[in-house]
Design an enzyme around this catalytic site. Structure first.
Site, PDB file in Angstrom:
ATOM      1  N   GLU A 160      -5.174   3.458   6.317  1.00  0.00           N
ATOM      2  CA  GLU A 160      -4.862   3.275   4.907  1.00  0.00           C
ATOM      3  C   GLU A 160      -5.487   4.406   4.101  1.00  0.00           C
ATOM      4  O   GLU A 160      -4.957   4.814   3.076  1.00  0.00           O
ATOM      5  CB  GLU A 160      -5.405   1.919   4.448  1.00  0.00           C
ATOM      6  CG  GLU A 160      -4.857   1.468   3.121  1.00  0.00           C
ATOM      7  CD  GLU A 160      -5.825   0.631   2.332  1.00  0.00           C
ATOM      8  OE1 GLU A 160      -6.665   1.208   1.629  1.00  0.00           O
ATOM      9  OE2 GLU A 160      -5.729  -0.602   2.406  1.00  0.00           O
TER      10      GLU A 160
ATOM     11  N   ARG B 261       0.834  -1.222   0.000  1.00  0.00           N
ATOM     12  CA  ARG B 261       0.000   0.000   0.000  1.00  0.00           C
ATOM     13  C   ARG B 261       0.869   1.274   0.000  1.00  0.00           C
ATOM     14  O   ARG B 261       0.505   2.286   0.588  1.00  0.00           O
ATOM     15  CB  ARG B 261      -0.953   0.036   1.208  1.00  0.00           C
ATOM     16  CG  ARG B 261      -1.962  -1.093   1.256  1.00  0.00           C
ATOM     17  CD  ARG B 261      -2.954  -1.018   0.087  1.00  0.00           C
ATOM     18  NE  ARG B 261      -4.062  -1.936   0.252  1.00  0.00           N
ATOM     19  CZ  ARG B 261      -4.064  -3.221  -0.125  1.00  0.00           C
ATOM     20  NH1 ARG B 261      -2.991  -3.744  -0.700  1.00  0.00           N
ATOM     21  NH2 ARG B 261      -5.135  -3.963   0.052  1.00  0.00           N
TER      22      ARG B 261
ATOM     23  N   SER C  99     -10.771  -1.151   3.118  1.00  0.00           N
ATOM     24  CA  SER C  99     -10.021  -1.265   4.380  1.00  0.00           C
ATOM     25  C   SER C  99      -9.655   0.129   4.878  1.00  0.00           C
ATOM     26  O   SER C  99      -9.076   0.909   4.145  1.00  0.00           O
ATOM     27  CB  SER C  99      -8.724  -2.041   4.165  1.00  0.00           C
ATOM     28  OG  SER C  99      -8.994  -3.308   3.627  1.00  0.00           O
TER      29      SER C  99
HETATM   30  N1  EPU Z   1     -10.540 -11.107   9.918  1.00  0.00           N
HETATM   31  C1  EPU Z   1     -11.298 -11.223  11.059  1.00  0.00           C
HETATM   32  N2  EPU Z   1     -12.387 -10.434  11.226  1.00  0.00           N
HETATM   33  C2  EPU Z   1     -12.773  -9.535  10.289  1.00  0.00           C
HETATM   34  C3  EPU Z   1     -12.008  -9.404   9.119  1.00  0.00           C
HETATM   35  C4  EPU Z   1     -10.894 -10.187   8.963  1.00  0.00           C
HETATM   36  O1  EPU Z   1     -11.003 -12.024  11.936  1.00  0.00           O
HETATM   37  O2  EPU Z   1     -13.780  -8.864  10.520  1.00  0.00           O
HETATM   38  C5  EPU Z   1      -9.336 -11.939   9.751  1.00  0.00           C
HETATM   39  C6  EPU Z   1      -9.582 -13.364   9.359  1.00  0.00           C
HETATM   40  O3  EPU Z   1      -8.605 -14.119  10.016  1.00  0.00           O
HETATM   41  C7  EPU Z   1      -9.300 -13.371   7.878  1.00  0.00           C
HETATM   42  C8  EPU Z   1      -8.192 -12.359   7.786  1.00  0.00           C
HETATM   43  O4  EPU Z   1      -8.521 -11.382   8.765  1.00  0.00           O
HETATM   44  O5  EPU Z   1      -8.880 -14.623   7.452  1.00  0.00           O
HETATM   45  C9  EPU Z   1      -8.061 -11.703   6.434  1.00  0.00           C
HETATM   46  O6  EPU Z   1      -9.293 -11.072   6.084  1.00  0.00           O
HETATM   47  P1  EPU Z   1      -9.602 -10.701   4.555  1.00  0.00           P
HETATM   48  O7  EPU Z   1      -9.316 -11.833   3.678  1.00  0.00           O
HETATM   49  O8  EPU Z   1     -10.975 -10.124   4.513  1.00  0.00           O
HETATM   50  O9  EPU Z   1      -8.502  -9.631   4.193  1.00  0.00           O
HETATM   51  P2  EPU Z   1      -7.934  -8.367   4.988  1.00  0.00           P
HETATM   52  O10 EPU Z   1      -6.553  -8.678   5.441  1.00  0.00           O
HETATM   53  O11 EPU Z   1      -8.904  -7.919   6.002  1.00  0.00           O
HETATM   54  C10 EPU Z   1      -6.771  -7.360   2.846  1.00  0.00           C
HETATM   55  C11 EPU Z   1      -6.768  -6.067   2.100  1.00  0.00           C
HETATM   56  C12 EPU Z   1      -8.030  -5.920   1.276  1.00  0.00           C
HETATM   57  C13 EPU Z   1      -8.095  -7.082   0.303  1.00  0.00           C
HETATM   58  C14 EPU Z   1      -8.068  -8.402   1.095  1.00  0.00           C
HETATM   59  C15 EPU Z   1      -7.981  -9.619   0.205  1.00  0.00           C
HETATM   60  C16 EPU Z   1      -5.439  -4.538   3.456  1.00  0.00           C
HETATM   61  C17 EPU Z   1      -5.448  -3.363   4.362  1.00  0.00           C
HETATM   62  N3  EPU Z   1      -6.636  -4.959   3.036  1.00  0.00           N
HETATM   63  O12 EPU Z   1      -7.857  -7.302   3.784  1.00  0.00           O
HETATM   64  O13 EPU Z   1      -7.947  -4.719   0.538  1.00  0.00           O
HETATM   65  O14 EPU Z   1      -9.272  -7.019  -0.488  1.00  0.00           O
HETATM   66  O15 EPU Z   1      -6.898  -8.439   1.939  1.00  0.00           O
HETATM   67  O16 EPU Z   1      -6.707  -9.760  -0.318  1.00  0.00           O
HETATM   68  O17 EPU Z   1      -4.377  -5.066   3.124  1.00  0.00           O
HETATM   69  C18 EPU Z   1      -8.471  -2.394   0.665  1.00  0.00           C
HETATM   70  O18 EPU Z   1      -7.271  -2.185   0.712  1.00  0.00           O
HETATM   71  O19 EPU Z   1      -9.319  -1.455   0.683  1.00  0.00           O
HETATM   72  C19 EPU Z   1      -8.965  -3.768   0.621  1.00  0.00           C
HETATM   73  C20 EPU Z   1     -10.261  -4.071   0.674  1.00  0.00           C
END
Ligand code: EPU
Length: 336
Positions: free
Chosen positions: A332, A162, A236
């Site tokens: 972010e 990012r 995010s």
């Molecule tokens: N999780 C929770 N609770 C929640 C959300 C997430 O426990 O409410 C945990 C779970 O363990 C889950 C893990 O977080 O397995 C990962 O969650 P998710 O796959 O939804 O991804 P993220 O890490 O929350 C990142 C990016 C997203 C992107 C997704 C998929 C960042 C800041 N965000 O989110 O990007 O779509 O991975 O690759 O890196 C964005 O930047 O706006 C965005 C949506």
């Protein structure tokens, strides 16, 4: 140039903020003319892309320029790759759909990310194991001072998680006008991400294709992330923090179920969504703002919320995560 224009429809949080002056630039030449106008140096300016990563906390006493440079063109191809040029004002997802329809691989995992082509390199958008740095060939920009054009190689963009040079050393100095992408005619699929595998299986897809992966990503995003057309949000709100391995090991003693993903730089990336959920914020609502019920990393505006309220909520979340886990969350989205 228009005066006193509402920006509510120009930011995905749907926040009210007024631009003192507003102008759309539909071509690089039009943008160059604006920059060369003698008045340009006299007034503050603010460049607006798709407004999908912005939190407006006040009115913008500046000339707001909305980048509306359109067009997707094939500029070169060989046996293995195509090079596409896209105007900064094209919607990111429309570009992804163009690639999916033409069978060009590389951006299918990035389906449905809000925002524009011009904003995408700023924060090296990424999802499901792919970042745009993997497909960017060059980024074209115009100097806000001299109106000179400059082309950046992928290396010069200094892409990180990012992050890019455009958010730091070159902040406020340039406007991105277009991006050249190199896409694969012979797809290399990225299906490592658990959610993608699960969704492809649900779709009964045995052999992945560009289209099937794109559809899977769209399904996942639609199931977790609120549609900004219905509930204001900027995806995010925080970055996933990267902490030293020793700190992660200690954290795991207190919180045995905490997920963590080792990074190539020797840190552990901890999902901020997990930290925020476990700290009790998921689904929290305070009047017209809150924390999304299906993804704790997403802050939402149900309609009448203000940027200041969302900022205050984000600070409360940061404080509670810091107190509970000793981890600093950094935003972010860009606060304005
Ligand atoms: N999780 C929770 N609770 C929640 C959300 C997430 O426990 O409410 C945990 C779970 O363990 C889950 C893990 O977080 O397995 C990962 O969650 P998710 O796959 O939804 O991804 P993220 O890490 O929350 C990142 C990016 C997203 C992107 C997704 C998929 C960042 C800041 N965000 O989110 O990007 O779509 O991975 O690759 O890196 C964005 O930047 O706006 C965005 C949506």
């Amino acid at each position: 140039m228009q005066e006193n224009v509402s920006l509510r429809h120009f930011n995905t949080f749907g926040l009210e903020s007024r631009a003192q002056f507003f102008e759309e630039a539909e071509s690089t030449a039009a943008l160059a003319d604006i920059i060369k106008n003698p008045l340009w140096k006299e007034i503050p300016k603010f460049i607006l892309g798709g407004g999908s990563n912005i939190l407006f906390t006040q009115d913008i006493d500046a000339l707001v320029i909305k980048i509306a440079i359109k067009g997707i063109e094939l500029i070169k191809e060989d046996q293995d790759f195509v090079w596409l040029h896209a105007g900064a004002g094209e919607k990111w997802h429309d570009f992804v759909m163009y690639c999916v329809e033409h069978g060009y691989a590389g951006v299918e995992n990035l389906s449905l990310i809000p925002g524009t082509i011009g904003a995408a390199p700023m924060q090296n958008i990424g999802a499901y194991g792919v970042e745009i740095k993997d497909v960017v060939e060059t980024v074209e920009a115009i100097s806000m001072e001299t109106a000179e054009m400059k082309t950046f190689s992928k290396e010069e963009c200094l892409f990180g998680y990012r992050e890019s040079i455009f958010k730091h050393a070159l902040k406020g100095k340039l406007v991105i006008t277009g991006v050249v992408f190199r896409l694969n005619k012979k797809p290399v699929y990225h299906v490592e991400y658990g959610d993608i595998q699960k969704t492809l299986a649900e779709m009964n897809v045995e052999t992945p294709s560009i289209k099937a992966i794109s559809e899977a990503v769209i399904r996942i995003r639609e199931s977790k992330l609120p549609d900004p057309a219905e509930i204001g949000n900027a995806g995010s709100f925080f970055k996933n923090p990267e902490i030293p391995i020793e700190q992660f090991d200690k954290l795991r003693l207190d919180f045995p179920t905490v997920p963590g993903y080792p990074t190539i730089t020797g840190f552990v990336k901890v999902p901020a969504g997990w930290l925020i959920e476990q700290a009790g914020w998921k689904g929290y609502r305070e009047g017209d703002i809150g924390v999304h019920a299906r993804q704790a990393l997403v802050l939402v505006n149900y309609g009448g919320g203000s940027g200041a309220q969302i900022k205050a909520l984000s600070e409360k979340i940061q404080k509670s995560v810091k107190e509970k886990y000793g981890i600093d969350l950094s935003a972010e989205v860009n606060f304005v």
